[in-house]
Design a protein around this motif. Structure first.
Motif, PDB file in Angstrom:
ATOM      1  N   TYR A  95       0.807  -1.219   0.000  1.00  0.00           N
ATOM      2  CA  TYR A  95       0.000   0.000   0.000  1.00  0.00           C
ATOM      3  C   TYR A  95       0.844   1.276   0.000  1.00  0.00           C
ATOM      4  N   PRO A  96       1.789   1.414   0.953  1.00  0.00           N
ATOM      5  CA  PRO A  96       2.588   2.654   0.931  1.00  0.00           C
ATOM      6  C   PRO A  96       3.433   2.781  -0.332  1.00  0.00           C
ATOM      7  N   ALA A  97       3.979   1.653  -0.794  1.00  0.00           N
ATOM      8  CA  ALA A  97       4.806   1.703  -2.000  1.00  0.00           C
ATOM      9  C   ALA A  97       3.973   2.150  -3.195  1.00  0.00           C
ATOM     10  N   ALA A  98       2.711   1.737  -3.256  1.00  0.00           N
ATOM     11  CA  ALA A  98       1.846   2.137  -4.365  1.00  0.00           C
ATOM     12  C   ALA A  98       1.681   3.654  -4.383  1.00  0.00           C
ATOM     13  N   PHE A  99       1.560   4.263  -3.196  1.00  0.00           N
ATOM     14  CA  PHE A  99       1.427   5.721  -3.132  1.00  0.00           C
ATOM     15  C   PHE A  99       2.664   6.410  -3.670  1.00  0.00           C
ATOM     16  N   GLN A 100       3.815   5.946  -3.204  1.00  0.00           N
ATOM     17  CA  GLN A 100       5.066   6.568  -3.634  1.00  0.00           C
ATOM     18  C   GLN A 100       5.216   6.456  -5.147  1.00  0.00           C
ATOM     19  N   ILE A 101       4.958   5.233  -5.671  1.00  0.00           N
ATOM     20  CA  ILE A 101       5.204   4.995  -7.090  1.00  0.00           C
ATOM     21  C   ILE A 101       4.207   5.773  -7.951  1.00  0.00           C
ATOM     22  N   SER A 102       2.988   5.953  -7.461  1.00  0.00           N
ATOM     23  CA  SER A 102       1.994   6.688  -8.263  1.00  0.00           C
ATOM     24  C   SER A 102       2.392   8.163  -8.408  1.00  0.00           C
TER      25      SER A 102
ATOM     26  N   PHE B 272       9.084   2.250 -15.087  1.00  0.00           N
ATOM     27  CA  PHE B 272      10.205   1.383 -14.732  1.00  0.00           C
ATOM     28  C   PHE B 272       9.915   0.643 -13.423  1.00  0.00           C
ATOM     29  N   ALA B 273       9.357   1.351 -12.447  1.00  0.00           N
ATOM     30  CA  ALA B 273       9.024   0.724 -11.162  1.00  0.00           C
ATOM     31  C   ALA B 273       7.997  -0.390 -11.356  1.00  0.00           C
ATOM     32  N   LEU B 274       6.992  -0.119 -12.190  1.00  0.00           N
ATOM     33  CA  LEU B 274       5.973  -1.150 -12.441  1.00  0.00           C
ATOM     34  C   LEU B 274       6.595  -2.363 -13.130  1.00  0.00           C
ATOM     35  N   PHE B 275       7.526  -2.088 -14.037  1.00  0.00           N
ATOM     36  CA  PHE B 275       8.237  -3.184 -14.713  1.00  0.00           C
ATOM     37  C   PHE B 275       8.978  -4.034 -13.679  1.00  0.00           C
ATOM     38  N   LEU B 276       9.683  -3.364 -12.749  1.00  0.00           N
ATOM     39  CA  LEU B 276      10.452  -4.095 -11.743  1.00  0.00           C
ATOM     40  C   LEU B 276       9.552  -4.941 -10.840  1.00  0.00           C
ATOM     41  N   ILE B 277       8.343  -4.456 -10.586  1.00  0.00           N
ATOM     42  CA  ILE B 277       7.451  -5.198  -9.695  1.00  0.00           C
ATOM     43  C   ILE B 277       6.828  -6.392 -10.398  1.00  0.00           C
ATOM     44  N   THR B 278       6.497  -6.229 -11.700  1.00  0.00           N
ATOM     45  CA  THR B 278       5.878  -7.355 -12.405  1.00  0.00           C
ATOM     46  C   THR B 278       6.899  -8.399 -12.839  1.00  0.00           C
ATOM     47  N   LEU B 279       8.153  -7.994 -13.001  1.00  0.00           N
ATOM     48  CA  LEU B 279       9.160  -8.923 -13.525  1.00  0.00           C
ATOM     49  C   LEU B 279       9.254 -10.241 -12.722  1.00  0.00           C
ATOM     50  N   PRO B 280       9.342 -10.182 -11.391  1.00  0.00           N
ATOM     51  CA  PRO B 280       9.469 -11.442 -10.645  1.00  0.00           C
ATOM     52  C   PRO B 280       8.283 -12.381 -10.851  1.00  0.00           C
ATOM     53  N   PHE B 281       7.122 -11.818 -11.179  1.00  0.00           N
ATOM     54  CA  PHE B 281       5.953 -12.661 -11.424  1.00  0.00           C
ATOM     55  C   PHE B 281       6.233 -13.674 -12.526  1.00  0.00           C
ATOM     56  N   PHE B 282       7.095 -13.293 -13.465  1.00  0.00           N
ATOM     57  CA  PHE B 282       7.389 -14.187 -14.582  1.00  0.00           C
ATOM     58  C   PHE B 282       8.445 -15.226 -14.242  1.00  0.00           C
ATOM     59  N   ALA B 283       9.139 -15.014 -13.121  1.00  0.00           N
ATOM     60  CA  ALA B 283      10.174 -15.976 -12.746  1.00  0.00           C
ATOM     61  C   ALA B 283       9.530 -17.159 -12.046  1.00  0.00           C
ATOM     62  N   SER B 284      10.195 -18.285 -12.127  1.00  0.00           N
ATOM     63  CA  SER B 284       9.655 -19.522 -11.580  1.00  0.00           C
ATOM     64  C   SER B 284       9.338 -19.400 -10.096  1.00  0.00           C
TER      65      SER B 284
ATOM     66  N   SER C 188      -6.059   1.495  -8.048  1.00  0.00           N
ATOM     67  CA  SER C 188      -6.948   2.353  -7.260  1.00  0.00           C
ATOM     68  C   SER C 188      -6.265   3.646  -6.826  1.00  0.00           C
ATOM     69  N   VAL C 189      -5.017   3.507  -6.368  1.00  0.00           N
ATOM     70  CA  VAL C 189      -4.279   4.670  -5.867  1.00  0.00           C
ATOM     71  C   VAL C 189      -4.038   5.668  -6.999  1.00  0.00           C
ATOM     72  N   GLU C 190      -3.730   5.124  -8.162  1.00  0.00           N
ATOM     73  CA  GLU C 190      -3.466   5.954  -9.332  1.00  0.00           C
ATOM     74  C   GLU C 190      -4.669   6.830  -9.685  1.00  0.00           C
ATOM     75  N   LYS C 191      -5.868   6.265  -9.486  1.00  0.00           N
ATOM     76  CA  LYS C 191      -7.100   6.975  -9.843  1.00  0.00           C
ATOM     77  C   LYS C 191      -7.558   7.956  -8.765  1.00  0.00           C
ATOM     78  N   LEU C 192      -6.897   7.905  -7.610  1.00  0.00           N
ATOM     79  CA  LEU C 192      -7.329   8.710  -6.460  1.00  0.00           C
ATOM     80  C   LEU C 192      -7.391  10.190  -6.822  1.00  0.00           C
ATOM     81  N   ASP C 193      -8.499  10.807  -6.456  1.00  0.00           N
ATOM     82  CA  ASP C 193      -8.689  12.232  -6.744  1.00  0.00           C
ATOM     83  C   ASP C 193      -8.110  13.045  -5.583  1.00  0.00           C
ATOM     84  N   TRP C 194      -6.923  13.643  -5.825  1.00  0.00           N
ATOM     85  CA  TRP C 194      -6.222  14.319  -4.730  1.00  0.00           C
ATOM     86  C   TRP C 194      -6.926  15.591  -4.276  1.00  0.00           C
TER      87      TRP C 194
END
Lengths: 302, 276
Positions: A100-107, A116-128, A188-194
């Motif tokens: 949750y906190p990381a999502a705020f920072q990255i957004s 790039f951050a999103l790429f780094l987070i999804t990359l391990p999903f592809f590893a065994s 969800s965080v990305e869509k948040l209306d600040w």
């Protein structure tokens, strides 16, 4: 004339497109599940397999009634179920806390860094998966990396028993499920209306109130969605407890595996699997209700 | 007040650094230790070596004969071959069936379409272990001998859904006016499909196929139950190794697998960025 042949042609096109997959899924997905349901009510055969007789005691052994001639109700099964439930829930909470906190920072990063951050987070999903779990064996075992660091910093004098505990299972699950939780929460965080957050602050709400009354409810859909896709594979998991729990911490998944590959009591194993499925269906039912209610509320909010 | 805000910003930033450390430190560790020459304690650095890599490929190395750790290179390569065979078949079948289903739902309206769509999501939401044992009971009941064939069928039963979802997402973002224009210009349905719909859907199809390939190569739970005793795929081979006790060349195997999946994933993301 032409409309009827046109309709006929469209129908045959639809048949060609949907037919094969539908047939495949009917035979190799729905059919096995139905057979498993039936199987869970059959009498266990003496040497594996099942006898063709109605036998509700498979469930009885788990839930509290049993046929005393053959086997007893054993509270160990329900306690394994409750432990699995507990571990799955803690896993969900911990994954959420990590993401949750990381999502705020990255957004809030500039676009390039964000991608790039999103790429780094999804990359391990592809590893065994098994490779990613194995790493944690090396980290948590008695002579492993974690104990080396702790000893090096003089925090502990004797190596700790880190592996083969519930904690190890939870760490392993959090590690492999991070992408599952992060992506819905992030959406969800990305869509948040600040501007709503600023409005709340202008109206005198303190940080906690703003978070609890404004930010959290607005990001709730992502939180709920992520929680569900983490909870489902966590509950019936047998790989993580097999690798990081050893024989010491047993979860529902390990118990089911034993019934099929060790004890050879398939109907009992099928009954246990039905328990997992029932829990998952219950969760999905509540999710659909949640979504429907949110849909009703939406016009009011607007 | 301003300084408190700064503490929050710095705190959040630090937290995010920790977050990425948590994700990547283990991966860095395994790669680093795959070059560690200590055969007994893998975490005790005693020098740089390629021996574990040589070992898994059956090359000559300095590890003494009585310290032969790996079961056999033969078994490893056999497991790899099985995994690739299964993935080739499942990727093809799931991509064709999943794409056809997505196109069908995109082009046609019919009674119960919504329900059908929900049904297509079910295999993804089903816990692995439930589907695994259901398939085991089914295959044994139908007297099908367990092996590559059953693994391929079993994996397809959930991979079709993954391909369907990826292709559907692509189709949903498509420009329908091009289709209408094509029809207005006199193209028949087949031509429109071949020249307009298919090229636009292609990135989704490729993405779905890559996803299916990766998930197939990685599937452990379902394959575990329906593979029978003689057939091992790569994840099952490694799972077995872990259960029997860890040996150092597993680091090297793991590193190679990480390298391979990261390469495939980067390829997929490259295709995706090109489509945008």
């Amino acid at each position: 004339m032409s409309t009827s042949t046109l309709r006929g042609r469209r129908r045959s096109q639809l048949g060609i497109l949907l037919g094969p997959a539908s047939a495949f899924l009917a035979i190799f997905f729905l059919c096995p599940l139905l057979i498993m349901l039936v199987y869970s009510f059959l009498e266990p055969g003496l040497y594996g397999g099942a006898e063709w007789a109605f036998y509700p005691d498979n469930y009885g052994r788990i839930l509290g009634f049993a046929n005393p001639e053959f086997e007893d109700y054993d509270p160990v099964y329900i306690s394994i179920f409750l432990r699995s439930l507990k571990i799955a829930l803690i896993t969900v909470a911990a994954t959420l806390l990590v993401c949750y906190p990381a999502a705020f920072q990255i957004s809030r990063l500039p676009d390039r860094w964000k991608n790039f951050a999103l790429f780094l987070i999804t990359l391990p999903f592809f590893a065994s998966l098994i490779v990613r779990l194995f790493i944690w064996v090396l980290i948590l075992k008695k002579t492993g990396f974690a104990n080396m660091v702790l000893a090096g910093l003089h925090i502990v004098s004797h190596p700790l028993e880190l592996i083969y505990t519930e904690g190890a299972i939870i760490v392993g699950m959090v590690y492999v499920f991070i992408p599952f939780m992060f992506l819905p929460v992030y959406a969800s965080v990305e869509k948040l209306d600040w501007s709503l957050v600023r409005a709340s602050q202008d109206l005198g709400a303190n940080g906690f109130q703003t978070f609890w009354r404004v930010i959290f409810p607005l990001t709730l859909p992502g939180v709920v969605g992520g929680s569900i896709i983490v909870f489902i594979p966590a509950l019936g998991n047998f790989i993580v407890p097999a690798v990081l729990g050893g024989a010491k911490v047993m979860m529902l998944g390990n118990l089911i595996e034993q019934q099929f590959l060790g004890a050879r009591n398939w109907p009992f194993g099928a009954a246990l699997a039905m328990l997992v499925m029932a829990a998952v269906l219950a969760i999905l039912f509540f999710y659909i209700r949640f979504e429907a209610r949110r849909g009703d509320d939406a016009p009011v909010l607007r | 007040m301003g300084s408190l805000r700064n503490v929050g910003v710095v705190g959040l930033f630090g937290y995010t650094i920790l977050f990425f450390t948590f994700i990547y430190l283990p991966i860095v560790l395994i790669v680093a230790y795959s070059f560690n020459s200590d055969p007994i304690n893998m975490m005790n650095w005693s020098g740089f070596t390629f021996d574990w890599y040589r070992q898994i490929f059956g090359l000559k190395n300095t590890v003494s004969e009585n310290a032969l750790y790996i079961e056999s290179t033969e078994q490893l390569l056999n497991a790899l071959r099985n995994s690739l065979t299964v993935a080739a078949f499942t990727t093809t079948i799931a991509t064709v069936l999943g794409t056809a289903t997505a196109l069908g739902l995109y082009r046609f309206n019919f009674l119960g379409k919504k329900f059908y769509r929900v049904l297509l999501f079910a295999p993804m939401l089903m816990p692995d272990i439930v589907l695994g044992i259901a398939l085991l009971i089914f295959f044994v009941g139908a007297d099908v001998s367990l092996g590559l064939k059953t693994i391929i069928i079993g994996q397809c039963s959930f991979l079709i859904s993954y391909v369907f979802i990826v292709v559907s997402a692509r189709l949903a973002g498509m420009d329908r006016s091009l289709e209408n224009a094509s029809a207005d210009l006199g193209a028949d349905e087949w031509t429109t499909f071949r020249r307009i719909i298919l090229p636009q859907a292609m990135p989704g199809v490729i993405g779905g196929a890559l996803l299916a390939f990766i998930i197939s190569m990685d599937d452990l739970v379902i394959t575990y139950f329906i593979s029978g005793v003689d057939t091992q795929t790569l994840p099952i081979f490694i799972f077995g190794m872990l259960r029997r006790g860890i040996k150092p060349e597993i680091n090297a195997i793991a590193t190679l697998m990480l390298l391979f999946s990261f390469a495939v994933a980067s390829l997929g993301l490259y295709f995706r960025s090109r489509r945008g």
